[in-house]
Design an enzyme around this catalytic site. Sequence first.
Site, mmCIF file in Angstrom:
data_model
loop_
_atom_site.group_PDB
_atom_site.id
_atom_site.type_symbol
_atom_site.label_atom_id
_atom_site.label_comp_id
_atom_site.label_asym_id
_atom_site.label_seq_id
_atom_site.Cartn_x
_atom_site.Cartn_y
_atom_site.Cartn_z
ATOM 1 N N ASN A 47 0.878 -1.137 -0.023
ATOM 2 C CA ASN A 47 0.089 0.124 0.118
ATOM 3 C C ASN A 47 0.919 1.102 -0.109
ATOM 4 O OD1 ASN A 47 0.609 -0.783 2.762
ATOM 5 N ND2 ASN A 47 -0.827 0.772 3.257
ATOM 6 N N GLU A 49 0.359 5.144 0.717
ATOM 7 C CA GLU A 49 -0.650 6.012 1.152
ATOM 8 C C GLU A 49 -0.395 7.453 0.681
ATOM 9 O OE1 GLU A 49 -0.808 6.204 5.453
ATOM 10 O OE2 GLU A 49 -2.176 4.381 5.383
ATOM 11 N N GLU A 60 -2.890 -4.719 -3.113
ATOM 12 C CA GLU A 60 -3.520 -5.761 -4.190
ATOM 13 C C GLU A 60 -3.423 -4.994 -5.690
ATOM 14 O OE1 GLU A 60 -5.737 -6.325 -0.310
ATOM 15 O OE2 GLU A 60 -4.903 -4.679 -1.352
ATOM 16 N N CYS A 92 -10.300 -4.695 -0.043
ATOM 17 C CA CYS A 92 -11.507 -3.876 -0.059
ATOM 18 C C CYS A 92 -12.300 -4.040 -1.473
ATOM 19 C CB CYS A 92 -11.044 -2.370 0.148
ATOM 20 S SG CYS A 92 -10.137 -1.777 -1.731
ATOM 21 N N CYS A 95 -10.120 -3.499 -4.610
ATOM 22 C CA CYS A 95 -9.386 -4.514 -4.819
ATOM 23 C C CYS A 95 -9.931 -5.794 -5.459
ATOM 24 C CB CYS A 95 -8.489 -4.581 -3.620
ATOM 25 S SG CYS A 95 -7.447 -3.238 -3.343
#
Length: 140
Positions: A47, A49, A60, A92, A95
Site C-alpha cells: 500500500n 498512502e 493488491e 477492499c 481491490c
Amino acid sequence: MAVPAAALERLVAAAQAAAARAHAPASHFRVGAALLLADGDVVSGCNVENASYGLTICAERNAVARSVVQGGRREVTAVVVHTACDPPGYPCGACLQVLAEFAPDDGGDIDVVLVNPAGKMVHTTLRALMPHPFRFDHDA
C-alpha cells in the site's frame, strides 16, 4: 484449487517483504500482497498512502498494476494479503473488483489467503468474497 504449499510459502514471504516496504505515514497500517500468476511468476505490491487519502493505492491493486507492467494482462490464480491485525484483514471492494478483472478467462476463481505476522491464515476465494463482480461482457 488450493495453493500448493511451496507456492504458498513463496507468496507469504513476498507479501511480508512488500508490507515491510509499505508507505503508510498516516495509518501505519502496512499491507503487502503477492500474486501467483498462471505462468508461475510471483509479483508483489504494497500500500502507498497519500496525504490526499483518495489517491492511496492498495497493495493488491499495486501488485496487479506491477504484473501488467511486467508482462501485459496476466491471469492471477492466487493472492496472499499480509496485514498486522488479528484476524488478518480482507481486501477492499475496489481491490476485489480489480482482481476479478484478472481471474482466469475460463471463469476460474482466484484463491485468496489472508495472513498476519503471527502466522494466522484465513483461506477463501475471490468468488466467496465478491460473487458478482462487474464484467465487460455484462449486457447494457
